[in-house]
Design an enzyme around this catalytic site. Structure first.
Site, PDB file in Angstrom:
ATOM      1  N   LYS A   1       0.835  -1.205   0.000  1.00  0.00           N
ATOM      2  CA  LYS A   1       0.000   0.000   0.000  1.00  0.00           C
ATOM      3  C   LYS A   1       0.870   1.255   0.000  1.00  0.00           C
ATOM      4  CE  LYS A   1      -4.148  -0.412   2.205  1.00  0.00           C
ATOM      5  NZ  LYS A   1      -5.130  -0.443   3.293  1.00  0.00           N
TER       6      LYS A   1
ATOM      7  N   GLU B   1     -14.891   9.236  13.359  1.00  0.00           N
ATOM      8  CA  GLU B   1     -15.028   9.730  11.988  1.00  0.00           C
ATOM      9  C   GLU B   1     -16.404   9.351  11.436  1.00  0.00           C
ATOM     10  OE1 GLU B   1     -13.120  11.809  10.152  1.00  0.00           O
ATOM     11  OE2 GLU B   1     -14.937  11.650   8.971  1.00  0.00           O
TER      12      GLU B   1
ATOM     13  N   GLY C   1     -34.439  -1.739   0.389  1.00  0.00           N
ATOM     14  CA  GLY C   1     -33.474  -2.428  -0.461  1.00  0.00           C
ATOM     15  C   GLY C   1     -33.127  -3.796   0.089  1.00  0.00           C
TER      16      GLY C   1
ATOM     17  N   LYS D   1     -22.309  -0.336  -1.815  1.00  0.00           N
ATOM     18  CA  LYS D   1     -23.042   0.836  -2.298  1.00  0.00           C
ATOM     19  C   LYS D   1     -22.267   1.406  -3.491  1.00  0.00           C
ATOM     20  CE  LYS D   1     -21.141   4.309   0.840  1.00  0.00           C
ATOM     21  NZ  LYS D   1     -21.492   5.347   1.787  1.00  0.00           N
TER      22      LYS D   1
ATOM     23  N   CYS E   1     -19.003  -0.705   7.957  1.00  0.00           N
ATOM     24  CA  CYS E   1     -19.314  -0.121   9.269  1.00  0.00           C
ATOM     25  C   CYS E   1     -20.577  -0.664   9.927  1.00  0.00           C
ATOM     26  CB  CYS E   1     -19.400   1.395   9.143  1.00  0.00           C
ATOM     27  SG  CYS E   1     -17.812   2.154   8.744  1.00  0.00           S
TER      28      CYS E   1
HETATM   29  N1  LIG Z   1     -14.613   2.973   5.989  1.00  0.00           N
HETATM   30  C1  LIG Z   1     -15.476   3.858   6.452  1.00  0.00           C
HETATM   31  O1  LIG Z   1     -16.360   4.339   5.739  1.00  0.00           O
HETATM   32  C2  LIG Z   1     -15.391   4.331   7.884  1.00  0.00           C
HETATM   33  C3  LIG Z   1     -16.107   5.464   8.271  1.00  0.00           C
HETATM   34  C4  LIG Z   1     -16.014   5.899   9.596  1.00  0.00           C
HETATM   35  C5  LIG Z   1     -15.229   5.215  10.501  1.00  0.00           C
HETATM   36  N2  LIG Z   1     -14.550   4.096  10.099  1.00  0.00           N
HETATM   37  C6  LIG Z   1     -13.699   3.412  11.069  1.00  0.00           C
HETATM   38  O2  LIG Z   1     -12.344   3.762  10.816  1.00  0.00           O
HETATM   39  C7  LIG Z   1     -11.483   2.661  11.094  1.00  0.00           C
HETATM   40  C8  LIG Z   1     -10.659   2.324   9.868  1.00  0.00           C
HETATM   41  O3  LIG Z   1     -11.529   1.909   8.835  1.00  0.00           O
HETATM   42  P1  LIG Z   1     -11.039   1.737   7.334  1.00  0.00           P
HETATM   43  O4  LIG Z   1     -12.244   1.442   6.518  1.00  0.00           O
HETATM   44  O5  LIG Z   1     -10.166   2.883   6.964  1.00  0.00           O
HETATM   45  O6  LIG Z   1     -10.137   0.419   7.484  1.00  0.00           O
HETATM   46  P2  LIG Z   1      -9.069  -0.180   6.441  1.00  0.00           P
HETATM   47  O7  LIG Z   1      -9.028  -1.625   6.707  1.00  0.00           O
HETATM   48  O8  LIG Z   1      -9.364   0.335   5.063  1.00  0.00           O
HETATM   49  O9  LIG Z   1      -7.676   0.493   6.882  1.00  0.00           O
HETATM   50  C9  LIG Z   1      -6.998   0.185   8.067  1.00  0.00           C
HETATM   51  C10 LIG Z   1      -5.506   0.261   7.760  1.00  0.00           C
HETATM   52  O10 LIG Z   1      -4.769   0.208   8.979  1.00  0.00           O
HETATM   53  C11 LIG Z   1      -3.556  -0.479   8.735  1.00  0.00           C
HETATM   54  N3  LIG Z   1      -2.966  -0.885  10.032  1.00  0.00           N
HETATM   55  C12 LIG Z   1      -3.404  -1.813  10.913  1.00  0.00           C
HETATM   56  N4  LIG Z   1      -2.594  -1.843  11.990  1.00  0.00           N
HETATM   57  C13 LIG Z   1      -1.646  -0.890  11.816  1.00  0.00           C
HETATM   58  C14 LIG Z   1      -0.524  -0.434  12.580  1.00  0.00           C
HETATM   59  N5  LIG Z   1      -0.239  -0.938  13.789  1.00  0.00           N
HETATM   60  N6  LIG Z   1       0.252   0.534  12.051  1.00  0.00           N
HETATM   61  C15 LIG Z   1      -0.003   1.063  10.843  1.00  0.00           C
HETATM   62  N7  LIG Z   1      -1.060   0.666  10.079  1.00  0.00           N
HETATM   63  C16 LIG Z   1      -1.861  -0.294  10.560  1.00  0.00           C
HETATM   64  C17 LIG Z   1      -3.975  -1.614   7.828  1.00  0.00           C
HETATM   65  O11 LIG Z   1      -2.888  -2.153   7.114  1.00  0.00           O
HETATM   66  C18 LIG Z   1      -4.992  -0.902   6.918  1.00  0.00           C
HETATM   67  O12 LIG Z   1      -4.376  -0.388   5.746  1.00  0.00           O
HETATM   68  C19 LIG Z   1     -12.390   1.538  11.570  1.00  0.00           C
HETATM   69  O13 LIG Z   1     -12.468   1.559  12.967  1.00  0.00           O
HETATM   70  C20 LIG Z   1     -13.740   1.912  10.983  1.00  0.00           C
HETATM   71  O14 LIG Z   1     -14.814   1.393  11.716  1.00  0.00           O
HETATM   72  C21 LIG Z   1     -14.605   3.655   8.807  1.00  0.00           C
END
Ligand SMILES: NC(=O)c1ccc[n+]([C@@H]2O[C@H](COP(=O)([O-])OP(=O)(O)OC[C@H]3O[C@@H](n4cnc5c(N)ncnc54)[C@H](O)[C@@H]3O)[C@@H](O)[C@H]2O)c1
Length: 447
Positions: free
Chosen positions: A35, A151, A256, A324, A263
């Site tokens: 990544k 977030e 739907g 979605k 999430c």
């Molecule tokens: N995706 C959404 O729409 C959304 C919206 C609001 C909140 N969230 C929350 O945000 C958080 C992240 O979600 P996401 O969708 O971005 O997840 P994701 O899986 O896309 O990204 C998480 C990233 O963290 C990295 N990671 C894990 N451990 C690590 C470490 N010790 N050091 C560095 N990197 C590390 C992983 O390699 C991965 O790339 C979750 O708690 C989720 O519930 C997500």
């Protein structure tokens, strides 16, 4: 301000790029070397509209950098955000906090000077206390304040959501962090986005309460859709009729195939577990989880019924795989359960998605992937619209029909009007709109 963003996924990368765009100096950190290598070359590992340009601009301006090396990024940071994943823990559905805790320990070993550590990941109430305990235990000399800043961005509209949020929730237990957080979000604050300060545990719970409420709203209208089908009412008009009431609001009332995504499924489940742990059962949320789980597979049965009760040896065309539109995210997408139910019943699946095919290959097997919507209809006995991407909203229905073996169209997002599809010679099945309804013409709106 110097910011380290730990975790560069959907949330970390979007937040990091937006903070850089505000003028902060941001280092996005991730464990995943592929990544980070891709990001360094200017390649964006996910699909999110506008993100490629935002990352490119800010990287070029020198405000946004990428690394797998957490320590130097944290050492120079005024603020460290934890944006790692919090998936469902296998077995019991609790939020798996191992990534958050591992990040906290690493941060503790690397911090220098006064640093605000902000949990942006969605974490159960009380996690901030544990993050703080880990940091103090790992590095008793660390001058750190732990803040919760959940977030609320939505994939597919993430940049706009981040830059024009309804609110920014900040949970702090120590006033020293307030100034820093105000400074970080100053551009939004000037833009009139309400910055809401509250206790840390309250902030953590606000995130779950928000997601659970929205999941419940979707599930409510989905159950209403079932009732509409049995009673001859039209769910789109019911949704409009109640949504015009300002106390209810019209959003998240599109019937739907059930909610999915990265999430709602995991967060509703985690909240149920929190309620059980604190002996404060959340029965509405429990029902939401159960109803939604059953619904996804029931949609498979709906398709089978539309096919005349049997799909063995038949080909089902699927339009849309992601949970979605405008994302490539396949996590907990309803398409997975629907496809599984159809494959279990002996169907062959032919599917197309504008952005999700590569991600889909990792989670669903034995699918013939098509080049576009018309190709997905090729030789199909039923065509099912699962995800309402814009390009599926105005298909040339005559051309679609000409591709198909039998003209059966199941529209799980109520995108089309019954009269229009039937006029093109299809047998048409939608959600909560059982009979030809002369009056119904409310167009479906994407959230
Ligand atoms: N995706 C959404 O729409 C959304 C919206 C609001 C909140 N969230 C929350 O945000 C958080 C992240 O979600 P996401 O969708 O971005 O997840 P994701 O899986 O896309 O990204 C998480 C990233 O963290 C990295 N990671 C894990 N451990 C690590 C470490 N010790 N050091 C560095 N990197 C590390 C992983 O390699 C991965 O790339 C979750 O708690 C989720 O519930 C997500």
């Amino acid at each position: 301000m110097h910011i380290a963003m730990i975790g560069s996924g959907y949330v970390g990368l979007v937040s990091g790029a937006c903070f850089a765009d505000f003028g902060h100096d941001v280092t996005c950190v991730d464990l995943n070397e592929q990544k980070i290598e891709a990001l360094k070359k200017g390649e964006i590992p996910i699909f999110e509209p506008g993100l490629d340009a935002l990352v490119a601009d800010n990287a070029k301006a020198g405000r946004l950098t990428f690394t797998t090396d957490l320590a130097p990024a944290v050492a120079k940071a005024d603020v460290v955000f934890i944006g790692v994943g919090t998936p469902s823990r296998r077995g019991d559905g609790h939020a798996d906090l191992s990534y958050v805790y591992a990040a906290a320990a690493e941060i503790a070993r690397a911090v220098e000077g006064f640093t605000v550590v902000v949990t942006k990941s969605t974490v159960p109430v009380g996690t901030g206390d544990e993050v703080e305990r880990i940091i103090r235990e790992t590095n008793p000399l660390a001058d750190v304040i732990v803040v919760s800043n959940p977030e609320f961005l939505r994939e597919g509209a993430a940049i706009d959501d981040f830059k024009r949020p309804d609110r920014i929730v900040v949970g702090i237990e120590d006033e020293r962090a307030r100034e820093v957080m105000t400074e970080i979000y100053r551009p939004l604050y000037l833009n009139q986005a309400p910055l809401m300060f509250t206790g840390r545990r309250t902030a953590e719970l606000i995130k779950y309460a928000g997601n659970a409420f929205l999941a419940m709203k979707i599930t409510f209208i989905n159950e209403m859709a079932d009732l509409c089908e049995r009673t001859g009412a039209n769910v789109q008009d019911v949704a409009r009729g109640i949504g015009l009431d300002g106390r209810i609001g019209g959003k998240f009332l599109n019937a739907g195939p059930g909610y999915g995504g990265s999430c709602f499924p995991k967060d509703t489940l985690a909240l149920v577990k929190t309620g059980q742990d604190y002996d404060s059962p959340l029965r509405l949320v429990e029902a939401t989880v159960e109803v939604n789980n059953r619904r996804k597979r029931a949609m498979g049965r709906k398709v089978i019924a539309a096919a005349g009760g049997n799909v063995r040896g038949k080909t089902i065309g699927i339009l849309g795989l992601t949970f979605k539109p405008n994302t490539d995210d396949m996590r907990d997408a309803p398409s997975i359960a629907i496809i599984q139910a159809l494959q279990d019943a002996g169907a062959t699946i032919r599917a197309y998605d504008p952005e999700g095919i590569e991600m889909a290959k990792l989670v669903v097997q034995n699918i013939d992937y098509a080049a576009d919507a018309y190709d997905a209809a090729n030789g199909a006995d039923v065509l099912v619209l699962v995800t309402e991407w814009n390009e599926f909203r105005s298909l040339d229905l005559v051309r679609v029909k000409a591709q198909m073996n039998t003209p059966v169209f199941v529209d799980l997002r109520n995108v089309y009007r019954q009269k229009e599809v039937e006029a093109a010679g299809f047998s048409y099945h939608s959600v909560g709109r059982p009979v030809a309804d002369e009056h119904a013409d409310t167009p479906a709106v994407s959230e």
